[in-house]
Motif scaffolding. Sequence first.
Motif, PDB file in Angstrom:
ATOM      1  N   GLN A 279      56.522  46.915  26.707  1.00  0.00           N
ATOM      2  CA  GLN A 279      57.222  46.484  27.927  1.00  0.00           C
ATOM      3  C   GLN A 279      57.810  47.855  28.510  1.00  0.00           C
ATOM      4  OE1 GLN A 279      59.225  43.127  27.791  1.00  0.00           O
ATOM      5  NE2 GLN A 279      60.845  43.955  28.983  1.00  0.00           N
ATOM      6  N   LYS A 281      59.837  50.853  30.466  1.00  0.00           N
ATOM      7  CA  LYS A 281      61.167  51.130  30.466  1.00  0.00           C
ATOM      8  C   LYS A 281      61.590  51.567  32.018  1.00  0.00           C
ATOM      9  CE  LYS A 281      62.006  52.501  25.831  1.00  0.00           C
ATOM     10  NZ  LYS A 281      62.344  53.295  24.692  1.00  0.00           N
ATOM     11  N   SER A 283      63.077  54.024  32.780  1.00  0.00           N
ATOM     12  CA  SER A 283      62.934  55.485  32.489  1.00  0.00           C
ATOM     13  C   SER A 283      61.433  56.072  32.542  1.00  0.00           C
ATOM     14  CB  SER A 283      63.607  56.115  31.299  1.00  0.00           C
ATOM     15  OG  SER A 283      62.893  55.453  30.270  1.00  0.00           O
ATOM     16  N   ASP A 284      60.481  55.215  32.396  1.00  0.00           N
ATOM     17  CA  ASP A 284      59.153  55.603  32.262  1.00  0.00           C
ATOM     18  C   ASP A 284      58.578  55.814  33.940  1.00  0.00           C
ATOM     19  OD1 ASP A 284      58.693  55.423  29.735  1.00  0.00           O
ATOM     20  OD2 ASP A 284      58.494  53.111  29.980  1.00  0.00           O
ATOM     21  N   PRO A 289      54.130  54.409  29.536  1.00  0.00           N
ATOM     22  CA  PRO A 289      55.164  54.660  28.531  1.00  0.00           C
ATOM     23  C   PRO A 289      54.493  55.664  27.408  1.00  0.00           C
ATOM     24  CG  PRO A 289      54.669  52.298  28.899  1.00  0.00           C
ATOM     25  CD  PRO A 289      53.784  52.918  29.549  1.00  0.00           C
ATOM     26  N   TYR A 364      61.579  55.253  20.958  1.00  0.00           N
ATOM     27  CA  TYR A 364      61.391  53.822  21.170  1.00  0.00           C
ATOM     28  C   TYR A 364      62.603  53.126  21.212  1.00  0.00           C
ATOM     29  CZ  TYR A 364      59.482  49.089  20.928  1.00  0.00           C
ATOM     30  OH  TYR A 364      59.524  47.814  21.136  1.00  0.00           O
ATOM     31  N   ASP A 366      65.772  54.193  21.790  1.00  0.00           N
ATOM     32  CA  ASP A 366      66.753  54.878  22.874  1.00  0.00           C
ATOM     33  C   ASP A 366      67.594  55.371  22.207  1.00  0.00           C
ATOM     34  OD1 ASP A 366      65.154  54.195  25.200  1.00  0.00           O
ATOM     35  OD2 ASP A 366      65.908  52.065  25.075  1.00  0.00           O
ATOM     36  N   LYS A 496      61.754  41.184  22.048  1.00  0.00           N
ATOM     37  CA  LYS A 496      62.100  41.312  23.297  1.00  0.00           C
ATOM     38  C   LYS A 496      61.674  40.118  24.409  1.00  0.00           C
ATOM     39  CE  LYS A 496      61.925  46.354  23.807  1.00  0.00           C
ATOM     40  NZ  LYS A 496      61.231  47.663  24.348  1.00  0.00           N
TER      41      LYS A 496
END
Length: 518
Positions: A279, A281, A283-284, A289, A364, A366, A496
């Motif tokens: 999944q 993020k 920020s990507d 990713p 991964y 964070d 998740k």
Amino acid sequence: MSSEKINQLYKLRNEDPLAALLFLNELGDSREELLPKAVVLIDCGAATNNFEAVSQGVEILGRLIKIAKPNSGLFYNLANGLQIRSRVNDELSSPVAGPQFEDRFQARVNFGKVIRDNHASPELKSQALTNIGILLLETSRWVEALDCFQKALKILPRNGVAAYQEMRHSMSLAGLFYRKTKTYQSYCHVDTMLERVRQLSDVVSSNYDTVEEFSGKDALSSVQKAVEDAAKIKPCPQKKIDNPFFAFVAEQGLALSLYCSNDEFSSGRFDLLTIPSVQAKPSDKHHGPEIFAMINVMKSDYAFARQVFFDVWEYDTDTPFFETTSRADTLDYAVYGVRYSALTSAQRIVFDILDKIAVALACYLDMEKANKTDFTKVWGSKKKGEGFKLHEEIKASLNSGNPGLIALYNIFHDISKDDSRGHGYMEAHKTYRNTSTHRFSVLHDDMISNDYSSASFAVDHIDISKFERLTLDSLKLARAALFYLIDMIIFAEEVKHSDDETIVVSSIVPDHDYIRGR
């Protein structure tokens, strides 16, 4: 103690464990009596689920190792006792901390001493490898466990227990891969794996006597049932691999796939392990990713180190490297040149994949300063007066029961040294990587003695055949760690999706060769 009493004691151990424990009262404390006493305490304590008896046996063996000349038999019995004590302990077991964790760690250390002992019998080494494989399974290190069972069989082809353990866990994995094909399609060619299972069933059925010798009569019925199920598998014979390098990869189990098909070897594409989905993020942004780029680099590093090792691991074979330097002979059977620099570089490159894995999992999860971590720092840090403290992100993921992270965390302990705990059983991998990186590794083709101390402490001397085995084991360790990283991500992604009810739009990550027109 008379031989008659020893025979009586061992007979009771097999027929009536409680009576055997009572019979121990007739024994004294001589060195000759302590060993059978410890063995019976451990075996009968296991049979009766008696934690105190097993602990007493472990303590006796610890004393014996201090007062007697240590040998592989004592180390094996101690490791066996520690392994059993970790199981019969009624406390809530944890794969990352507590008494059971410590017992498993020390059991691996002592089994490792047996495996490395040149004087240990093939039977004992094979049993130690089988037991350490079972230990590894208890902390989700299933790739290394399968390697241990296979190595145990190579050392002792009649080891039906090792064959059974590999067969049983391979059948379980095949079932998982069939149920979740999309998730695990890059892990294995299942039909090839099932052919291995069928072959193993033949090995087990031909060696029931060894199963009984190593595991006792009670184990036979469940083993025979599993063999009957495995024997029903339809044969799927594999063709001979013509390419020498590919044949080496298959024989040594070094592909980034548990088992590869004929077509995969024929195409030259068999390192298929990858992340099924992630999944993205915020920020990507519009990029894919970053974890996919990280996996690509680590797989490439691994494949390169494996190829370099193949090119130099046999002393008399040609290599693609040109020897252009003159060397002074140091008159100590040392070997120098590009070939040996390539060998130490291969071990260094493949071990350094662990540091890249640490960065990848830190990114991964964070974690702060993820780009500056390594495999020794990512887990936590020692604080004065508090001991070792896990980083919060790591702690939360371990507490969730993430099997891939549990496996990687246990590897961290096995390649480390601790003032209170001592060296992990795989610490040599890290030691020789550090030496070849920062100091000097000198290989010898005939180490006639171990008296190769360095006056400057800047040079480490090692037998070349030993270093080749170490490098091969480093390749296997890095391969396993890459599987565990993918395990860790798969588990975290499933958590998740179960916790998050938001709509997720899927995007395909295409094959790199396809995009490049290859």
